[in-house]
Scaffold this motif. Structure first.
Motif, PDB file in Angstrom:
ATOM      1  N   ASP A 381      53.686  38.387  11.717  1.00 25.52           N
ATOM      2  CA  ASP A 381      52.739  37.711  12.627  1.00 25.52           C
ATOM      3  C   ASP A 381      53.141  37.842  14.095  1.00 25.52           C
ATOM      4  O   ASP A 381      52.633  37.111  14.948  1.00 25.52           O
ATOM      5  CB  ASP A 381      52.576  36.233  12.226  1.00 25.52           C
ATOM      6  CG  ASP A 381      53.854  35.434  12.430  1.00 25.52           C
ATOM      7  OD1 ASP A 381      54.875  36.017  12.860  1.00 25.52           O
ATOM      8  OD2 ASP A 381      53.851  34.217  12.162  1.00 25.52           O
ATOM      9  N   LEU A 382      54.077  38.760  14.377  1.00 27.77           N
ATOM     10  CA  LEU A 382      54.531  39.075  15.736  1.00 27.77           C
ATOM     11  C   LEU A 382      55.374  37.967  16.375  1.00 27.77           C
ATOM     12  O   LEU A 382      55.681  38.032  17.559  1.00 27.77           O
ATOM     13  CB  LEU A 382      53.361  39.408  16.681  1.00 27.77           C
ATOM     14  CG  LEU A 382      52.442  40.559  16.269  1.00 27.77           C
ATOM     15  CD1 LEU A 382      51.425  40.849  17.368  1.00 27.77           C
ATOM     16  CD2 LEU A 382      53.243  41.825  15.984  1.00 27.77           C
ATOM     17  N   SER A 383      55.730  36.943  15.597  1.00 32.74           N
ATOM     18  CA  SER A 383      56.555  35.885  16.189  1.00 32.74           C
ATOM     19  C   SER A 383      58.034  36.247  16.052  1.00 32.74           C
ATOM     20  O   SER A 383      58.439  36.912  15.102  1.00 32.74           O
ATOM     21  CB  SER A 383      56.272  34.553  15.493  1.00 32.74           C
ATOM     22  OG  SER A 383      56.677  34.624  14.145  1.00 32.74           O
ATOM     23  N   LEU A 384      58.830  35.807  17.029  1.00 34.26           N
ATOM     24  CA  LEU A 384      60.286  35.997  16.994  1.00 34.26           C
ATOM     25  C   LEU A 384      60.917  34.638  17.233  1.00 34.26           C
ATOM     26  O   LEU A 384      60.522  33.950  18.167  1.00 34.26           O
ATOM     27  CB  LEU A 384      60.722  36.932  18.134  1.00 34.26           C
ATOM     28  CG  LEU A 384      60.393  38.406  18.000  1.00 34.26           C
ATOM     29  CD1 LEU A 384      60.605  39.110  19.325  1.00 34.26           C
ATOM     30  CD2 LEU A 384      61.275  39.045  16.934  1.00 34.26           C
ATOM     31  N   ASN A 385      61.887  34.256  16.412  1.00 32.52           N
ATOM     32  CA  ASN A 385      62.494  32.943  16.660  1.00 32.52           C
ATOM     33  C   ASN A 385      63.889  33.069  17.279  1.00 32.52           C
ATOM     34  O   ASN A 385      64.655  32.144  17.278  1.00 32.52           O
ATOM     35  CB  ASN A 385      62.520  32.095  15.386  1.00 32.52           C
ATOM     36  CG  ASN A 385      63.629  32.463  14.434  1.00 32.52           C
ATOM     37  OD1 ASN A 385      63.967  33.642  14.301  1.00 32.52           O
ATOM     38  ND2 ASN A 385      64.215  31.473  13.788  1.00 32.52           N
ATOM     39  N   TYR A 386      64.199  34.262  17.810  1.00 29.57           N
ATOM     40  CA  TYR A 386      65.496  34.472  18.455  1.00 29.57           C
ATOM     41  C   TYR A 386      65.300  35.446  19.621  1.00 29.57           C
ATOM     42  O   TYR A 386      64.246  36.076  19.748  1.00 29.57           O
ATOM     43  CB  TYR A 386      66.491  35.052  17.440  1.00 29.57           C
ATOM     44  CG  TYR A 386      66.170  36.490  17.097  1.00 29.57           C
ATOM     45  CD1 TYR A 386      65.082  36.793  16.281  1.00 29.57           C
ATOM     46  CD2 TYR A 386      66.909  37.549  17.633  1.00 29.57           C
ATOM     47  CE1 TYR A 386      64.744  38.104  16.002  1.00 29.57           C
ATOM     48  CE2 TYR A 386      66.575  38.860  17.344  1.00 29.57           C
ATOM     49  CZ  TYR A 386      65.489  39.129  16.531  1.00 29.57           C
ATOM     50  OH  TYR A 386      65.148  40.432  16.278  1.00 29.57           O
ATOM     51  N   VAL A 387      66.334  35.566  20.443  1.00 29.09           N
ATOM     52  CA  VAL A 387      66.260  36.484  21.584  1.00 29.09           C
ATOM     53  C   VAL A 387      66.845  37.829  21.153  1.00 29.09           C
ATOM     54  O   VAL A 387      68.032  37.939  20.880  1.00 29.09           O
ATOM     55  CB  VAL A 387      67.078  35.934  22.777  1.00 29.09           C
ATOM     56  CG1 VAL A 387      66.981  36.880  23.979  1.00 29.09           C
ATOM     57  CG2 VAL A 387      66.606  34.538  23.137  1.00 29.09           C
ATOM     58  N   PRO A 388      66.009  38.874  21.038  1.00 37.61           N
ATOM     59  CA  PRO A 388      66.534  40.166  20.576  1.00 37.61           C
ATOM     60  C   PRO A 388      67.265  40.923  21.683  1.00 37.61           C
ATOM     61  O   PRO A 388      66.913  40.788  22.863  1.00 37.61           O
ATOM     62  CB  PRO A 388      65.265  40.926  20.160  1.00 37.61           C
ATOM     63  CG  PRO A 388      64.147  40.286  20.884  1.00 37.61           C
ATOM     64  CD  PRO A 388      64.555  38.888  21.235  1.00 37.61           C
ATOM     65  N   VAL A 389      68.248  41.711  21.284  1.00 36.67           N
ATOM     66  CA  VAL A 389      69.058  42.450  22.259  1.00 36.67           C
ATOM     67  C   VAL A 389      68.184  43.389  23.087  1.00 36.67           C
ATOM     68  O   VAL A 389      68.334  43.499  24.303  1.00 36.67           O
ATOM     69  CB  VAL A 389      70.187  43.242  21.535  1.00 36.67           C
ATOM     70  CG1 VAL A 389      70.804  44.291  22.452  1.00 36.67           C
ATOM     71  CG2 VAL A 389      71.250  42.285  21.030  1.00 36.67           C
ATOM     72  N   MET A 390      67.241  44.078  22.425  1.00 34.90           N
ATOM     73  CA  MET A 390      66.478  45.086  23.173  1.00 34.90           C
ATOM     74  C   MET A 390      65.340  44.468  24.004  1.00 34.90           C
ATOM     75  O   MET A 390      64.642  45.170  24.714  1.00 34.90           O
ATOM     76  CB  MET A 390      65.925  46.162  22.241  1.00 34.90           C
ATOM     77  CG  MET A 390      64.769  45.734  21.384  1.00 34.90           C
ATOM     78  SD  MET A 390      63.982  47.150  20.580  1.00 34.90           S
ATOM     79  CE  MET A 390      65.233  47.681  19.423  1.00 34.90           C
ATOM     80  N   GLY A 391      65.171  43.160  23.936  1.00 32.17           N
ATOM     81  CA  GLY A 391      64.087  42.517  24.683  1.00 32.17           C
ATOM     82  C   GLY A 391      62.860  42.393  23.801  1.00 32.17           C
ATOM     83  O   GLY A 391      62.495  43.341  23.095  1.00 32.17           O
ATOM     84  N   ALA A 392      62.232  41.226  23.849  1.00 27.38           N
ATOM     85  CA  ALA A 392      61.111  40.952  22.941  1.00 27.38           C
ATOM     86  C   ALA A 392      59.953  41.910  23.163  1.00 27.38           C
ATOM     87  O   ALA A 392      59.326  42.378  22.207  1.00 27.38           O
ATOM     88  CB  ALA A 392      60.647  39.511  23.120  1.00 27.38           C
ATOM     89  N   GLU A 393      59.686  42.243  24.412  1.00 26.69           N
ATOM     90  CA  GLU A 393      58.529  43.094  24.696  1.00 26.69           C
ATOM     91  C   GLU A 393      58.704  44.486  24.086  1.00 26.69           C
ATOM     92  O   GLU A 393      57.793  45.018  23.432  1.00 26.69           O
ATOM     93  CB  GLU A 393      58.375  43.223  26.207  1.00 26.69           C
ATOM     94  CG  GLU A 393      56.955  43.049  26.685  1.00 26.69           C
ATOM     95  CD  GLU A 393      56.917  42.922  28.189  1.00 26.69           C
ATOM     96  OE1 GLU A 393      56.720  43.960  28.832  1.00 26.69           O
ATOM     97  OE2 GLU A 393      57.119  41.792  28.688  1.00 26.69           O
TER      98      GLU A 393
END
Ligand code: SF4
Length: 493
Positions: A381-393
């Motif tokens: 569903d395109l949601s992220l519940n953490y901060v990804p290393v490569m950047g969410a965008e």
């Protein structure tokens, strides 16, 4: 005592297949196995009704009738759970809630009267004992233990309209010996695999058979071969013998770890027993990401070869893939696409990494201050519940590119053809012929061969299949319908 068992609505998702249910004349893909198992644990003399909101509405008269409403839910059903709770409160019906959603987040539901958390074989009996003794039950029943599955009764299959479902399901075991960092199964069910006895499984098959079920049976275990020896030397030989004696009334599918490919004997035995497909957690072709998430069983192996081996042996392979590991880079997206296209895995559930509570991943991200919310429970569903290393965008854009490159009509039909080239179904499997298959085929000709933008690919596939693999025509039609569902789900043409 009147008990109303309510199954909350779930939104359309990868496995819900809502787009194609009308093609096969069904209302839902899978039955509410947890709920009908809990139902079977209730006293025999109680009156029980099941309302599955994915099939029929919850009527006011049902709420008037009920002394207790039992709700069992997963994360993805959260929205519907809120609505059911509101209606129960308005009608002053007591609520008893359980299942993974409440086991992890019961504090979020102050309106619920009683929680039966963790596994009901342990937590339900004291609730029932309190009622039987005329006492007011506790509000929360929970445990740190894991029950012996010898305590698990045959589910109350007869509570359902079985004809409304594509699959019936059974559970053989709980728990998994592996410890993939993102997975909550071991937190919920432990690392020691607990199995029902072979006799229990045969009894469940017989129950389905006696209720006239024929067709697909999903074995819902998170890793069917978690207790390999027991499965190989006790369970499967008995299931095979039963299936032969009953002229192969069912086809099975299940989930397993990739190391199934290492055991030729087990693979053959599964196919001879009537297994036609298996879901694998492949996750990623990136070796560094596999190491990062502790997916040891997938590391250092030729996974394309493992998939091909299973397809050749007679198992259609579907699989889960994840992007968003810390070790993933911008080249990972194309590597995922290439792997999936080469594998002939038609149903490739690619999801964004998420960290559900209780996972090792959640603890790690929490210690790194990277958790931003609770996981939604739907990793597409395109949601992220953490901060990804490569950047969410970057991550979301790469993810959407993967979906486009594997689920647009052309690459999707290419993948079906690749699977049909490799797949050798066992001759014992019942053929998908008959009136339902014929009606489905006719409907598909209109929906996929006339209306759909990818119609030329559909006709090309049908013609190719008729000449190259005529015995797999029904599979070609089914997989093409899956494509319709996936394209609609992901907004593609
Ligand atoms: S093998 Fe599957 S069920 Fe087992 S821990 Fe890994 S992801 Fe979870």
């Amino acid at each position: 005592m009147n008990i109303l068992l309510v199954v909350p609505h779930y939104p359309d998702s990868f496995w819900a297949f809502k787009t194609i249910l009308p093609f096969v004349g069904k209302k839902a893909a899978c039955p509410p196995l947890g709920m009908i198992t809990v139902s079977a644990m209730l006293p025999k003399e109680w009156n029980k009704r099941l309302v599955n909101l994915n099939i029929s509405p919850l009527w006011q008269k049902d709420l008037f009738w009920a002394d207790y409403v039992f709700i069992g839910a997963m994360y993805i059903q959260k929205k519907s759970v809120r609505e059911i709770i509101t209606r129960c409160k308005r009608n002053k019906v007591k609520i008893v809630a359980g299942g993974p959603l409440f086991t992890q987040d019961y504090e979020d539901y102050p309106e619920v009267d009683h929680f039966i958390l963790n596994e009901a074989e342990i937590t339900l009996p004291p609730f029932l004992a309190a009622l039987a003794a005329g006492q007011t039950p506790e509000r929360i029943y929970t445990t740190g233990g894991f029950p012996d599955l010898a305590l698990t009764p045959i589910p109350d299959y007869q509570l359902m309209e079985m004809k409304d479902y594509v699959f019936m399901s059974i559970q053989v075991s709980r728990g998994c010996p592996f410890s993939c960092e993102f997975c909550e199964i071991t937190a919920l069910f432990g690392r020691r695999v607990r199995m029902k006895s072979t006799q229990q499984i045969i009894d469940e098959l017989r129950a389905l058979y006696d209720l006239n079920w024929r067709g697909h049976v999903l074995i819902v275990d998170d890793n069917f071969i978690g207790s390999r020896k027991e499965v190989k030397y006790n369970l499967l030989p008995a299931m095979k013998e039963w299936m032969e004696r009953h002229n192969f009334p069912f086809t099975f599918n299940t989930q397993a770890s990739v190391d199934l490919a290492d055991d030729d004997e087990l693979l053959s035995l599964m196919v001879e027993t009537g297994f036609s497909s298996v879901f694998l957690g492949i996750e990623t072709p990136e070796e560094s990401s596999l190491k990062e998430c502790n997916k040891k069983q997938n590391s250092n192996r030729d996974m394309l070869e493992s998939v091909k081996k299973m397809q050749n042996a007679g198992l259609q392979v579907s699989a889960g893939f994840i992007v968003g590991f810390d070790s993933d880079t911008e080249t990972t997206f194309q590597r995922q696409v290439d792997f999936i296209q080469q594998s002939g895995i038609v149903s490739a559930m690619v999801g964004l990494l998420n960290a559900p509570k209780q996972t090792a991943l959640y603890s790690r991200y929490e210690s790194e201050n990277r958790i931003i919310s609770a996981a939604s429970g739907n990793n597409t569903d395109l949601s992220l519940n953490y901060v990804p290393v490569m950047g969410a965008e970057t991550l979301v854009a790469g993810y959407l590119r993967i979906l486009r490159d594997i689920y647009s009509a052309k690459p999707f039909y290419q993948r079906i053809r690749r699977l049909l080239r490799e797949y050798n179904p066992h001759p014992n499997l019942p053929a998908e012929i008959g009136i339902v298959a014929f009606v489905t085929f006719c409907k598909s000709l209109y929906a996929l061969g006339v209306i759909d933008a990818g119609r030329r690919h559909y006709w090309a596939l049908l013609i190719w299949t008729l000449f190259a693999r005529p015995n797999l025509l029904a599979d070609a039609v089914s997989f093409s319908l899956y494509g319709l569902h996936f394209r609609k789900l992901f907004g593609l043409r």
